[in-house]
Structures are given as structure tokens and as C-alpha cells.
Design an enzyme around this catalytic site. Structure first.
Site, PDB file in Angstrom:
ATOM      1  N   CYS A 240       0.811  -1.213   0.000  1.00 28.40           N
ATOM      2  CA  CYS A 240       0.000   0.000   0.000  1.00 28.40           C
ATOM      3  C   CYS A 240       0.846   1.266   0.000  1.00 28.40           C
ATOM      4  CB  CYS A 240      -0.938  -0.002   1.206  1.00 28.40           C
ATOM      5  SG  CYS A 240      -2.258  -1.226   1.078  1.00 28.40           S
TER       6      CYS A 240
ATOM      7  N   LYS B 287       0.611   3.551  -3.124  1.00 27.98           N
ATOM      8  CA  LYS B 287      -0.579   4.340  -3.429  1.00 27.98           C
ATOM      9  C   LYS B 287      -0.184   5.723  -3.942  1.00 27.98           C
ATOM     10  CE  LYS B 287      -4.362   2.745  -0.453  1.00 27.98           C
ATOM     11  NZ  LYS B 287      -5.289   3.154   0.622  1.00 27.98           N
TER      12      LYS B 287
ATOM     13  N   THR C  22     -16.603  10.330   0.511  1.00 30.55           N
ATOM     14  CA  THR C  22     -16.025  10.331   1.858  1.00 30.55           C
ATOM     15  C   THR C  22     -14.779   9.461   1.946  1.00 30.55           C
ATOM     16  OG1 THR C  22     -17.541   8.546   2.494  1.00 30.55           O
ATOM     17  CG2 THR C  22     -18.209  10.799   3.022  1.00 30.55           C
ATOM     18  N   ARG C  23     -14.281   8.987   0.819  1.00 29.30           N
ATOM     19  CA  ARG C  23     -13.083   8.137   0.788  1.00 29.30           C
ATOM     20  C   ARG C  23     -13.236   6.919   1.699  1.00 29.30           C
ATOM     21  NH1 ARG C  23      -8.041  12.476   0.641  1.00 29.30           N
ATOM     22  NH2 ARG C  23      -8.524  13.356  -1.400  1.00 29.30           N
ATOM     23  N   ASP C  24     -14.397   6.322   1.635  1.00 27.24           N
ATOM     24  CA  ASP C  24     -14.622   5.102   2.397  1.00 27.24           C
ATOM     25  C   ASP C  24     -13.865   3.943   1.774  1.00 27.24           C
ATOM     26  OD1 ASP C  24     -16.393   4.569   4.792  1.00 27.24           O
ATOM     27  OD2 ASP C  24     -17.540   6.157   3.809  1.00 27.24           O
ATOM     28  N   ASP C  25     -13.924   2.787   2.451  1.00 26.81           N
ATOM     29  CA  ASP C  25     -13.136   1.632   2.032  1.00 26.81           C
ATOM     30  C   ASP C  25     -13.718   0.923   0.817  1.00 26.81           C
ATOM     31  OD1 ASP C  25     -11.104   1.545   4.249  1.00 26.81           O
ATOM     32  OD2 ASP C  25     -12.944   1.473   5.424  1.00 26.81           O
TER      33      ASP C  25
ATOM     34  N   ASP D 157      -8.556  -3.729  -4.792  1.00 31.07           N
ATOM     35  CA  ASP D 157      -7.270  -3.293  -4.248  1.00 31.07           C
ATOM     36  C   ASP D 157      -6.176  -4.172  -4.831  1.00 31.07           C
ATOM     37  OD1 ASP D 157      -5.213  -2.192  -2.575  1.00 31.07           O
ATOM     38  OD2 ASP D 157      -6.759  -1.715  -1.095  1.00 31.07           O
TER      39      ASP D 157
ATOM     40  N   ASP E  42     -11.403  -4.593   3.034  1.00 31.21           N
ATOM     41  CA  ASP E  42     -12.318  -3.484   2.777  1.00 31.21           C
ATOM     42  C   ASP E  42     -13.770  -3.881   3.015  1.00 31.21           C
ATOM     43  OD1 ASP E  42     -10.284  -1.744   2.109  1.00 31.21           O
ATOM     44  OD2 ASP E  42     -10.419  -2.128  -0.039  1.00 31.21           O
TER      45      ASP E  42
ATOM     46  N   GLY F 291     -10.854 -13.743 -12.961  1.00 31.17           N
ATOM     47  CA  GLY F 291      -9.953 -12.606 -12.895  1.00 31.17           C
ATOM     48  C   GLY F 291      -9.541 -12.112 -14.260  1.00 31.17           C
TER      49      GLY F 291
END
Length: 347
Positions: free
Chosen positions: A17, A20, A48-51, A68, A91, A139
Site C-alpha cells: 500500500c 498508493k 467520503t473516501r470510504d473503504d 485493491d 475493505d 480474474g
């Protein structure tokens, strides 16, 4: 080249991470008039930049959707897959939900690394999915200059139990379910500074599922929840405060920390993402020593859950955490916002 002889981290410019895009740059990328389109059933978007995103099906159940992925943070292919998958699935738990399915995202430098190594990465991801009780159902893959792996995960949650990062309240106590210092320890390992007794500690923490989040969601007094990842504790706590219009007081000594982390910071084992996080969120902090700042801004990969809990629910939260082998201690509290005071004060 065998799986045992390669060092995956040598094939990427970032790690976990920590790669990012910085919050400041991300703000520019996401700024768009079209983003203001609102579907009334979209309970949680990116405002709100939630997960994760949450969509209300109208029958008491909502769908959670997240993705992610990142470059290797460890050299072992199987562990890289496990960590990336665990991080993505987190998340769903951070929103209070239950994962039901995942699909893989794979970028692979096919002229540099063998497909057998990519298979090991994917198997690590599959293992983590099994731990979460879901299938890795498919995938997409591309030929890429650097190895990348992650998941897109779908989950479900009773609509009334959705946990956002923006619904915290003044008076809430703050709890963190995993120790800080993942970025520091992985950087120390790359710099050959990591002591033998600390080998594998960061990997063990990163592979630990945040499955307790689904149970925390059943507790009325848990007012907000998010997972602490690439923006560090400071970044994710700041977003919680900004969304709720509150400020935080944090007890530095109460924050759980990985063994040796403060020593490694003094030795210079500070990842590049730490400075990017401070550049984005440092203006929201009160005065503090450089070592404290470097830990609070340390980018976590597959970090713990940050909970905002009303005092009357503290015992229930601690009891629930203990059922998952987690020992919780309050690391701070939320207070009403007041002008002239730092958004996050460290005591």
C-alpha cells in the site's frame, strides 16, 4: 529461475500500500463534475473516501464492492498473494460486511518472471480467499512491466449495519486492532537492518484477516470503522475526523506497535510513502517529535481496523475482539471540533 531464488521486491519501484498515489494527487485525479452524479441507491461512493462502495438493493441488503492491488511488499510469491488478497478482502470487513466472491487482478512481466512464479502468487491469493470463506472465481491478467496482484471483491451487508468512516461522533473512543509499523519493518528488511527475532513479524500481521469487522458491525455503539492502510494512521484517522466534523486526541503510548519499530525508525528505515503521507496530512497534526510523526504516517499494508466506539459499548467491543484473539486498548478519543486546534492531537 526458481520461486526460492527470486526477490520479487527487486522488480517493483513501490511496495504494498506504500505505492498508493498520494492523497493530494488523488484529489486532482478524482475532481470531476461528472462525479457529482448521484444514484439514490448508492449509499457510499467516493465522496467520503470510504473503504468500498455500497449499493442498496432495496430489500434490507446492500452489496459492497471494492478493489485493491499493489506491487510486492515481500519477496516470497505465495506470501505476496496472501497479503494482497487479505488486504483487498479487508475493505469488505471494514464496511461491516461479509465477502461472498472475489476475482483476481494480475499484472506480470512475462519476459522477466516465469508463469510458475505468477501461479504461486495466485495460489497465495486463493489461500486467503479460502480463509475468508469465499471462492476466487476468476480474474483478468495483463503483461505489465512490474508484478501487480490484487482482488476485486464483492460482499453483502444488512443495510442498517453498514459502517462508514464518516459517521463517528464526539465522545467515541478509538481502537486499533493491529499494531503499527508494517512499512517500517519491511523497509528495515530491505535495508538488511531487521533483527533475526523480528523476521516474519510483519508478514504474520499482514496475513491476519480483519474478519472481526463483520461482528463489530452488529454492535450499535460502533459508530464508524475503517481499515488503516496506505495513508497511515494519521491519514485514515484524519479522513474519519473530516467526514464526521470532529477532532481526535491520541495517546501515543497506547498505540499498538510492532517490536523494534521505534529503533528502526531511528536507523532510517522509513518508507517513501511516509513523507508523502505527511505532505498530505501533516498540516492537520499538532507538534510532535519526528519519530512519532514517522510512525503515525507509516503506510500500512493490510493494516488493522480503526473503530470509533461509544463508551457504553466498550466492554462489548472488547469481548467481541477477544473472541478473535484480539486484545484492545483505547488509543484515544474523538472530541467536538474547535477552531484553532489541530485535527489530530498527540499526547
Amino acid at each position: 529461475m526458481s520461486e526460492n531464488s527470486i526477490r520479487l521486491t527487486q522488480y517493483s519501484h513501490g511496495a504494498g500500500c506504500g505505492c498508493k498515489i498520494s492523497p493530494k494527487v488523488l484529489e486532482t485525479i478524482l475532481h470531476s463534475e461528472q462525479a457529482k452524479f448521484v444514484d439514490p441507491n448508492l449509499l457510499v461512493g467516493n465522496e467520503t473516501r470510504d473503504d468500498a462502495a455500497v449499493y442498496d438493493l432495496g430489500n434490507g441488503t446492500s452489496v459492497i464492492s471494492t478493489t485493491d492491488f499493489f506491487m510486492p511488499i515481500v519477496d516470497n510469491p505465495f506470501d505476496f498473494g496472501r497479503i494482497a488478497a487479505t488486504n483487498a478482502i479487508s475493505d469488505i470487513f471494514a464496511m461491516g460486511g461479509k465477502p461472498i466472491m472475489a476475482i483476481a487482478i494480475l499484472g506480470w512481466p512475462i519476459n522477466k518472471l516465469s508463469p510458475e512464479i505468477a501461479r504461486e502468487v495466485t495460489e497465495g491469493g486463493r489461500y486467503a480467499c479460502r480463509q475468508a470463506g469465499i471462492a476466487l472465481a476468476g480474474g483478468h491478467s495483463i503483461d505489465a512491466p512490474e508484478p501487480i496482484f490484487g482482488l476485486a471483491v464483492t460482499g453483502i451487508v444488512p443495510t442498517e449495519r453498514v459502517k462508514k468512516n464518516s459517521t463517528a461522533q464526539a465522545g467515541c473512543k478509538l481502537f486499533l486492532t493491529k499494531p503499527l509499523g508494517i512499512g517500517v519493518l519491511t523497509t528495515a528488511e530491505k535495508k538488511s537492518l531487521l533483527k533475526p527475532e523480528h523476521q516474519g513479524l510483519a508478514t504474520e500481521v499482514m496475513c491476519r484477516m480483519n474478519i472481526a469487522g463483520a461482528s463489530f458491525a452488529n454492535i450499535e455503539g460502533v459508530k464508524a470503522m475503517t481499515d488503516v492502510t496506505g495513508f497511515g494512521l494519521l491519514g485514515h484517522l484524519s479522513e474519519m475526523c473530516q467526514g464526521a466534523g470532529v477532532q481526535a486526541r491520541v495517546d501515543y503510548e497506547a498505540i499498538p506497535k510492532l517490536p523494534g519499530v521505534e529503533e528502526y525508525i531511528k536507523l532510517g528505515a522509513v518508507p517513501g510513502g511516509t513523507e508523502r503521507n505527511f505532505a498530505s496530512y501533516g498540516h492537520l497534526m499538532g507538534e510532535m517529535p519526528r519519530e512519532v510523526r514517522d510512525l503515525l504516517c507509516d503506510p500500512q499494508t493490510s493494516g488493522g481496523l480503526l473503530l470509533a466506539v461509544m463508551p457504553e459499548a466498550e466492554n462489548e467491543v472488547k469481548t467481541t475482539a477477544a473472541e478473535f484473539g484480539i486484545e484492545l486498548t483505547a488509543i484515544g478519543e474523538l472530541v467536538p471540533a474547535r477552531g484553532g486546534r489541530a485535527m489530530v492531537e498527540i499526547r
